[in-house]
Enzyme design. Structure first.
Site, PDB file in Angstrom:
ATOM      1  CD  GLU A 152      53.960  36.485  45.175  1.00 39.62           C
ATOM      2  OE1 GLU A 152      53.281  37.499  45.419  1.00 39.62           O
ATOM      3  OE2 GLU A 152      55.209  36.506  45.039  1.00 39.62           O
TER       4      GLU A 152
ATOM      5  CG  PHE B 190      46.145  41.843  42.514  1.00 37.83           C
ATOM      6  CD1 PHE B 190      44.956  42.399  42.054  1.00 37.83           C
ATOM      7  CD2 PHE B 190      46.815  42.472  43.558  1.00 37.83           C
ATOM      8  CE1 PHE B 190      44.445  43.545  42.608  1.00 37.83           C
ATOM      9  CE2 PHE B 190      46.309  43.630  44.126  1.00 37.83           C
ATOM     10  CZ  PHE B 190      45.116  44.167  43.659  1.00 37.83           C
TER      11      PHE B 190
ATOM     12  CG  PHE C 120      51.028  39.506  42.364  1.00 39.93           C
ATOM     13  CD1 PHE C 120      51.249  40.295  41.244  1.00 39.93           C
ATOM     14  CD2 PHE C 120      50.583  40.125  43.520  1.00 39.93           C
ATOM     15  CE1 PHE C 120      51.034  41.668  41.273  1.00 39.93           C
ATOM     16  CE2 PHE C 120      50.358  41.489  43.567  1.00 39.93           C
ATOM     17  CZ  PHE C 120      50.589  42.269  42.437  1.00 39.93           C
ATOM     18  CB  ILE C 121      49.924  32.847  39.944  1.00 37.28           C
ATOM     19  CG1 ILE C 121      50.083  31.341  40.213  1.00 37.28           C
ATOM     20  CG2 ILE C 121      49.747  33.073  38.441  1.00 37.28           C
ATOM     21  CD1 ILE C 121      49.935  30.935  41.624  1.00 37.28           C
TER      22      ILE C 121
ATOM     23  CG  HIS D 244      47.491  45.105  39.957  1.00 37.85           C
ATOM     24  ND1 HIS D 244      48.554  45.796  39.442  1.00 37.85           N
ATOM     25  CD2 HIS D 244      47.796  44.857  41.265  1.00 37.85           C
ATOM     26  CE1 HIS D 244      49.470  45.975  40.387  1.00 37.85           C
ATOM     27  NE2 HIS D 244      49.028  45.412  41.504  1.00 37.85           N
TER      28      HIS D 244
END
Length: 658
Positions: free
Chosen positions: A397, A420, A423-424, A464
């Site tokens: 990412e 999702f 995951f940032i 998630h």
């Protein structure tokens, strides 16, 4: 030191010498000014000038270089006006950051130089993005990016090299191995003989070059760059060198053995090259003295110009207006041709129509090409737009967000899909420290949209199901959009892509396939920063966004006697306070519903704003309703307890009865 300079012209040899000597003399003067208290900090590159100068001279003027804080020679070789550099270091208005940042934390599009941020690693991925843009634009250009041996320990280094190798990007990764990351020696930074060996793990070509030999640096990098222009690929170069001063002047050098200084003093790149040029009669003492006299005059004159400049007069409006690139909203009106589609279809349509509208728009994300993404939003896109524009990415990412920044620097747009929204966190640093701050710092926009599939009520558990908008609403420079309806999602996403500023676009997963609405078939836009009043009433103001709007609607449907103003915020940053205040002044009571846990959430700031600006109109306390102060659980009964849907009804009735 041996120089293989037979193929270089006399003017090239003199240019190499002058370009090394000038930053050395500037540094010597800066160290005097530092001791006099006339500048605040200095990161010395003494002893490493050959790398900065050699690499810069080996590249063409239109090719980007991403230097570090020890690469003064890059800036001076690219002929950045010295008085402007000094004003930058002094925090003056004519500096590149208008006093907002110091040292070399800036860029100059005019000189094709992109400076680093203190986190070091992100610039490596930015170089990937610039190189990707040039590759897609069919420009045979090389991008060079610098890091130190300490920076190679960061995850961004590995992510950037992997992306560059997988996509065969024309990047030269330059490692200045000067022996110490601040005070930490190389044997505590990595456990391999040469950092160049790491290239093997990425299927990448690598070289080791004597970083103190200006002829080797210039000729070898020039040959490598020309080869890359003809055959696009990344190359890793490890330059062996030494830092002759501390990490910064206040650090001192007590942690370095004196024997190292004695050894490397004999390898000084300028002294050795000067002696060589004298030995072949290219330079004489008279010529050297003439050059130094000229440089001394130029340096003193630039210092005088900068020091005569007045201190910055602070202006709130100037500061606030520079956080974002200013843009005039361009409305594309709705046409009278609608289709009843799902939320997920509205997102897909908006992306597709934006790709058709913007030839320079690139989409990147994990599994978004053939597979169509985790939610199949981009299914079929590669057949229409090709894999150059719909790009599967490695699982990294951070590097992909940095690559998006590089695309923006090179004049392209990008949409990055987080598989999702949770995951940032793996790419948090470049979002909040690079994308968000670049325009304020030195006027470089980040034309990036990050799509954030988010939210609970889908039994997906703590990794998630998060709705983490509050991480970003408090970061100046970011825009945050969070639609609740298909119509809004399509129009707002189109506007977000048009906007040259970084936008976090939240899409609630539970709404993807459960919600349908009449949505215009053609491309249209909706303004950011404008809330929607979904229902109107005089009894109470209900404020929410995302799935919370639908929970509020369900509750109000069960209590037809409550006439509520229901405000769907749609955009969280910028926030439509005008609509909020007008409603609160009308109803006198307000309840704010958010899916995120309560403390530190968006509802807290809205509540505070209402108390500050509408206190005299209130007939009761401002009520906030949110999820429990726990991570979001997986089991459905636990998730139901976590989410605020049932608690909202109780709080609403209590407030109505107040």
């Amino acid at each position: 030191m041996q120089y293989q300079a037979e193929h270089l012209q006399e003017n090239e040899l003199i240019a190499l010498y002058k370009n090394m000597l000038f930053p050395r003399m500037i540094e010597e003067k800066m160290l005097i000014l530092l001791r006099q208290g006339k500048i605040s900090k200095w990161f010395s590159g003494m002893g490493q000038e050959a790398i900065s100068v050699g690499v810069t001279m080996a590249l063409k003027a239109e090719e980007y270089i991403l230097p570090m804080h020890r690469n003064l020679g890059v800036f001076t070789t690219r002929k950045i006006p010295l008085e402007q550099l000094i004003s930058q270091w002094n925090g003056k208005a004519s500096g590149f950051t208008k006093g907002r940042d110091r040292s070399f934390h800036f860029g100059s599009q005019a000189h094709k130089i992109i400076g680093m941020i203190s986190h070091l690693g992100p610039q490596l991925g930015v170089a990937d993005g610039i190189a990707l843009a040039h590759k897609l634009q069919n420009k045979n250009r090389v991008t060079a990016v610098f890091t130190g041996e300490g920076g190679t320990s960061e995850g961004d280094f590995h992510e950037a090299l992997n992306v560059a190798s997988v996509w065969q990007l024309p990047v030269i990764f330059c490692i200045e191995n000067n022996g110490y990351g601040l005070s930490t020696p190389t044997n505590e930074q990595y456990h391999c003989k040469d950092l160049a060996d790491r290239a093997l793990g990425y299927g990448m070509e690598s070289h080791i070059i004597d970083g103190n030999n200006i002829v080797d640096v210039f000729t070898k990098v020039k040959a490598i760059a020309e080869s890359i222009r003809q055959n696009h690929r990344p190359v890793l170069i490890e330059f062996k060198t030494f830092r002759m001063r501390g990490h910064e002047e206040s650090s001192g050098t007590d942690y370095v053995p004196n024997s190292l200084f004695e050894t490397w003093k004999t390898k000084d790149p300028i002294d050795n090259f000067e002696q060589f040029l004298q030995s072949i009669s290219v330079l004489s003492e008279d010529i050297i003295n003439e050059i130094k006299t000229d440089f001394t005059h130029n340096i003193n004159e630039a210092i005088a110009i900068s020091f005569e400049e007045s201190e910055i007069t602070p202006s709130e409006s100037v500061e606030l207006n520079d956080v974002y690139q200013q843009i005039k909203y361009q409305e594309v009106a709705v046409k009278n041709d609608f289709d009843n589609i799902r939320f997920i279809d509205a997102i897909s349509e908006s992306l597709k129509q934006s790709l058709e509208r913007h030839d320079n728009l690139i989409m990147m994300g994990q599994d978004i090409a053939e597979y169509g993404g985790a939610f199949k939003i981009t299914k079929g896109f590669i057949e229409q737009f090709g894999k150059d524009r719909i790009r599967n990415t490695p699982i990294c990412e951070s590097a992909i967000i940095e690559t998006a920044m590089g695309l923006s620097i090179a004049g392209m747009k990008s949409v990055v899909e987080m598989q999702f929204g949770d995951f940032i966190s793996s790419g948090f640093n470049p979002v909040v420290n690079l994308l968000a701050k670049s325009h304020y710092r030195w006027g470089q926009n980040a034309d990036v949209v990050i799509r954030m599939p988010c939210g609970g009520d889908v039994s997906a558990g703590p990794f998630h199901s998060q709705t983490n908008e509050a991480w970003f609403t408090k970061t100046p420079g970011l825009k945050v959009v969070y639609p609740a309806f298909p119509y809004d999602a399509k129009g707002l996403l189109a506007t977000a892509i048009n906007d040259p500023n970084p936008v976090l676009f939240f899409e609630h997963k539970a709404l993807y396939r459960t919600l349908k609405q009449e949505v215009p078939k053609d491309y249209f836009t909706l303004p950011l920063g404008k809330a929607s009043v979904v229902r109107k009433g005089k009894d109470i103001t209900v404020i929410s966004y995302g799935a919370g709007v639908h929970w509020a609607l369900d509750t109000l449907d069960q209590h037809q006697d409550i006439a509520a103003d229901l405000i769907d915020l749609r955009t969280l940053q910028p926030l439509d306070t005008e609509t909020i205040y007008n409603s609160v002044k009308k109803t006198g009571k307000v309840i704010i519903l958010q899916e995120d846990s309560l403390f530190g959430g968006v509802a807290s700031d809205i509540s505070a704003l209402i108390m500050e600006h509408c206190f005299e109109f209130l007939d009761g306390p401002v009520k906030r309703v949110a999820s429990l102060e726990t991570p979001i659980p997986f089991a459905k009964n636990l998730e139901n307890q976590y989410l605020p849907k049932d608690r909202f009804e109780k709080a609403l009735l209590t407030l109505m009865a107040y």
